[in-house]
Motif scaffolding. Structure first.
Motif, mmCIF file in Angstrom:
data_model
loop_
_atom_site.group_PDB
_atom_site.id
_atom_site.type_symbol
_atom_site.label_atom_id
_atom_site.label_comp_id
_atom_site.label_asym_id
_atom_site.label_seq_id
_atom_site.Cartn_x
_atom_site.Cartn_y
_atom_site.Cartn_z
ATOM 1 N N ASP A 59 1.047 -0.985 0.187
ATOM 2 C CA ASP A 59 0.015 -0.225 0.087
ATOM 3 C C ASP A 59 1.085 1.109 0.332
ATOM 4 O OD1 ASP A 59 -2.201 1.261 0.087
ATOM 5 O OD2 ASP A 59 -2.463 0.988 1.520
ATOM 6 N N VAL A 60 0.204 1.926 -0.503
ATOM 7 C CA VAL A 60 0.925 3.609 -0.436
ATOM 8 C C VAL A 60 0.206 4.723 -0.100
ATOM 9 C CG1 VAL A 60 1.933 5.527 -1.765
ATOM 10 C CG2 VAL A 60 2.976 3.297 -1.972
ATOM 11 N N GLN A 61 -0.023 4.842 0.923
ATOM 12 C CA GLN A 61 -1.186 6.604 1.583
ATOM 13 C C GLN A 61 -0.135 7.842 1.514
ATOM 14 O OE1 GLN A 61 -4.010 6.406 3.098
ATOM 15 N NE2 GLN A 61 -3.999 3.635 2.799
ATOM 16 N N ALA A 62 -1.439 8.422 0.917
ATOM 17 C CA ALA A 62 -0.849 9.925 1.192
ATOM 18 C C ALA A 62 -1.363 10.658 2.394
ATOM 19 C CB ALA A 62 -1.890 10.587 -0.148
ATOM 20 N N PHE A 97 3.969 23.825 0.364
ATOM 21 C CA PHE A 97 2.739 22.722 0.656
ATOM 22 C C PHE A 97 4.466 21.916 0.862
ATOM 23 C CE2 PHE A 97 3.872 22.042 -3.782
ATOM 24 C CZ PHE A 97 3.584 20.767 -4.594
ATOM 25 N N ASN A 98 3.949 20.438 1.541
ATOM 26 C CA ASN A 98 5.288 19.302 1.970
ATOM 27 C C ASN A 98 3.819 18.776 2.305
ATOM 28 O OD1 ASN A 98 6.958 17.741 3.590
ATOM 29 N ND2 ASN A 98 7.972 20.054 3.837
ATOM 30 N N LYS A 99 4.151 17.512 2.020
ATOM 31 C CA LYS A 99 3.340 16.164 1.884
ATOM 32 C C LYS A 99 4.300 15.319 1.624
ATOM 33 C CE LYS A 99 -0.604 19.464 1.315
ATOM 34 N NZ LYS A 99 -1.146 19.314 3.291
ATOM 35 N N THR A 100 3.822 13.817 2.678
ATOM 36 C CA THR A 100 4.219 12.822 2.662
ATOM 37 C C THR A 100 3.240 11.992 2.108
ATOM 38 O OG1 THR A 100 3.556 11.917 4.499
ATOM 39 C CG2 THR A 100 5.337 12.739 4.344
ATOM 40 N N VAL A 101 4.130 10.598 1.628
ATOM 41 C CA VAL A 101 3.520 9.446 1.165
ATOM 42 C C VAL A 101 4.320 8.213 2.005
ATOM 43 C CG1 VAL A 101 2.753 10.050 -1.491
ATOM 44 C CG2 VAL A 101 4.942 8.891 -1.296
ATOM 45 N N PRO A 110 10.009 -2.203 6.386
ATOM 46 C CA PRO A 110 8.838 -2.769 6.440
ATOM 47 C C PRO A 110 7.789 -1.447 5.468
ATOM 48 C CG PRO A 110 8.608 -2.928 8.280
ATOM 49 C CD PRO A 110 10.206 -2.804 7.691
ATOM 50 N N SER A 111 8.339 0.006 6.361
ATOM 51 C CA SER A 111 8.009 1.199 5.161
ATOM 52 C C SER A 111 8.505 2.401 5.502
ATOM 53 C CB SER A 111 6.729 1.213 7.237
ATOM 54 O OG SER A 111 5.573 3.613 7.083
ATOM 55 N N THR A 112 8.792 2.837 4.724
ATOM 56 C CA THR A 112 9.006 3.729 3.990
ATOM 57 C C THR A 112 8.427 5.554 3.827
ATOM 58 O OG1 THR A 112 10.967 2.643 3.046
ATOM 59 C CG2 THR A 112 11.376 5.297 2.064
ATOM 60 N N VAL A 113 9.149 6.759 4.051
ATOM 61 C CA VAL A 113 8.150 7.591 4.151
ATOM 62 C C VAL A 113 8.387 8.402 3.137
ATOM 63 C CG1 VAL A 113 7.020 10.273 5.337
ATOM 64 C CG2 VAL A 113 7.610 7.803 6.560
ATOM 65 N N LEU A 114 8.460 8.971 1.888
ATOM 66 C CA LEU A 114 8.652 9.832 0.894
ATOM 67 C C LEU A 114 7.946 10.992 1.147
ATOM 68 C CD1 LEU A 114 8.143 7.055 -2.460
ATOM 69 C CD2 LEU A 114 10.485 8.030 -0.452
ATOM 70 N N THR A 115 8.713 12.187 0.834
ATOM 71 C CA THR A 115 8.364 13.130 1.047
ATOM 72 C C THR A 115 8.481 14.516 -0.543
ATOM 73 O OG1 THR A 115 8.927 13.925 3.612
ATOM 74 C CG2 THR A 115 8.457 15.608 1.777
ATOM 75 N N ILE A 116 7.373 14.736 -0.384
ATOM 76 C CA ILE A 116 7.454 16.231 -1.847
ATOM 77 C C ILE A 116 6.518 17.783 -0.907
ATOM 78 C CG2 ILE A 116 6.911 14.556 -3.147
ATOM 79 C CD1 ILE A 116 3.355 15.693 -3.566
ATOM 80 N N LYS A 117 7.628 18.617 -1.462
ATOM 81 C CA LYS A 117 7.464 19.871 -1.924
ATOM 82 C C LYS A 117 7.548 20.261 -2.647
ATOM 83 C CE LYS A 117 12.410 20.653 0.076
ATOM 84 N NZ LYS A 117 12.684 21.805 1.790
ATOM 85 N N GLY A 118 6.832 22.259 -2.240
ATOM 86 C CA GLY A 118 7.156 23.190 -3.583
ATOM 87 C C GLY A 118 6.650 24.173 -2.700
ATOM 88 N N ASN A 119 6.651 25.338 -3.627
ATOM 89 C CA ASN A 119 5.693 26.369 -3.674
ATOM 90 C C ASN A 119 4.668 26.815 -4.718
ATOM 91 O OD1 ASN A 119 4.599 29.153 -2.207
ATOM 92 N ND2 ASN A 119 6.690 29.854 -2.776
ATOM 93 N N VAL A 120 3.453 26.925 -4.410
ATOM 94 C CA VAL A 120 2.465 27.228 -5.391
ATOM 95 C C VAL A 120 2.359 28.570 -5.497
ATOM 96 C CG1 VAL A 120 0.448 27.096 -6.608
ATOM 97 C CG2 VAL A 120 1.073 25.138 -4.878
ATOM 98 N N LEU A 121 2.156 29.019 -6.614
ATOM 99 C CA LEU A 121 2.379 30.136 -7.243
ATOM 100 C C LEU A 121 1.448 30.658 -7.930
ATOM 101 C CD1 LEU A 121 6.268 31.180 -7.457
ATOM 102 C CD2 LEU A 121 4.612 31.331 -5.480
#
Length: 257
Positions: A59-62, A97-101, A110-121
Motif C-alpha cells: 500500500d501507499v498512503q498519502a 506545501f510539504n506532503k508525504t506518502v 517495512p515502511s518508508t516515508v517519501l516527501t514532496i514539497k514546493g511553492n504554488v504560485l
C-alpha cells in the motif's frame, strides 16, 4: 550436542533474517520548487530491490487528499527497479506545501516515508519572473469557440459540450482542473497532453439540476503561462423534457421542434 543444535538454529535464523528484499530509493525527498497554480505536480520516486527476495508493495498512503499516489503493483525481483509516483493537485492551493506518502511493503524496512514539497504560485507571479523569450517558449492554449449553448435540457441530464483546443506554443500543453461556481462542470475523461502545433477535442460534462435559464462561467486551468482560459456554457434547464413537448400548430398537435 546441545551446543551444536543451538548453533545450528542461530545460523538458520540469521539466514532467514537476511533473506529479505530491500527497497533502496534514489531519493526520499523531491522539491518541485515553483509550481504554477492549477498544474498537477508529478514526480516518480525510483527504487531498486537490493535484497535477495522479491519485494511487494502492499500500500501507499498519502498524507492528504490533494496528493494521489501510484506505484509498481507487480513483485519487484532482486536487482530490479520500480517506482512510486506522487501527484499533487495545486489547483486552489497557493503557497508552500510539504506532503508525504508512506510506502508499506514486505521489505526489510517495512515502511518508508517519501516527501514532496514546493511553492504554488499563481500565473501572474510566475509570468512576472519570465522574460518575453521564455514566455514564448512555453505552451499556448487556443480555443475554437468560447461559448456553447445546450438549448433546452432536462435537469440532471448531463449533456456533453465539445471544444477543440490547439496548442500554438512550443512545449506540451497540459490541461488541469476545471473551475466553475456551480461545481457542475467536469471533464468527460482526463485530457492527454497536447503536443506543439497539434489539436485535441476536449469534452465537458454539464450536470445542472437548477431549473431555468443558466449561464455558467467556466475556467480551464493549464500550464499556459499567458493565463487561464475562460468559456461560457448556456442552457434552459427544465424538469421534464416530455412535459409540454406537444405544441399546437395549425390546430393539430405535433412534437416539439
Amino acid at each position: 550436542m546441545k551446543h551444536l543444535f543451538s548453533l545450528l538454529v542461530a545460523v538458520l535464523m540469521a539466514a532467514a533474517t537476511h533473506a529479505q528484499g530491500v527497497l533502496q530509493f534514489e531519493k526520499v525527498l523531491h522539491d518541485f520548487g515553483k509550481v504554477p497554480e492549477g498544474t498537477m505536480a508529478t514526480y516518480e520516486f525510483k527504487f531498486k530491490n537490493t535484497g535477495n527476495q522479491p519485494v511487494i508493495i502492499a500500500d501507499v498512503q498519502a498524507s492528504c487528499g490533494c496528493t494521489t499516489p501510484d506505484w509498481t503493483k507487480t513483485p519487484v525481483l532482486p536487482g530490479k527497479t520500480g517506482i512510486v509516483k506522487a501527484v499533487y493537485s495545486s489547483s486552489g492551493r497557493p503557497g508552500i506545501f510539504n506532503k508525504t506518502v508512506t510506502v508499506t511493503s514486505n521489505a526489510a524496512t517495512p515502511s518508508t516515508v517519501l516527501t514532496i514539497k514546493g511553492n504554488v504560485l499563481n500565473k501572474d507571479q510566475i509570468k512576472a519572473t519570465l522574460t518575453p523569450a521564455q514566455l514564448a517558449q512555453g505552451p499556448r492554449l487556443v480555443l475554437d469557440q468560447t461559448t456553447h449553448d445546450f438549448g433546452k435540457m432536462e435537469a440532471g441530464q448531463a449533456p456533453t459540450a465539445r471544444f477543440t483546443i490547439k496548442n500554438t506554443g512550443k512545449q506540451d500543453l497540459v490541461l488541469s482542473a476545471i473551475q466553475s461556481q456551480c461545481y457542475c462542470v467536469g471533464y468527460k475523461s482526463a485530457p492527454a497532453p497536447i503536443k506543439p502545433g497539434q489539436s485535441a477535442v476536449v469534452e465537458l460534462i454539464y450536470n445542472q439540476r437548477k431549473l431555468g435559464l443558466q449561464e455558467e462561467s467556466v475556467t480551464i486551468t493549464s500550464n499556459d503561462m499567458h493565463g487561464d482560459t475562460k468559456l461560457t456554457l448556456k442552457a434552459n434547464v427544465v424538469k421534464d423534457l416530455n412535459a409540454g413537448s406537444m405544441v399546437k400548430e395549425s390546430g393539430s398537435s405535433v412534437p416539439f421542434k
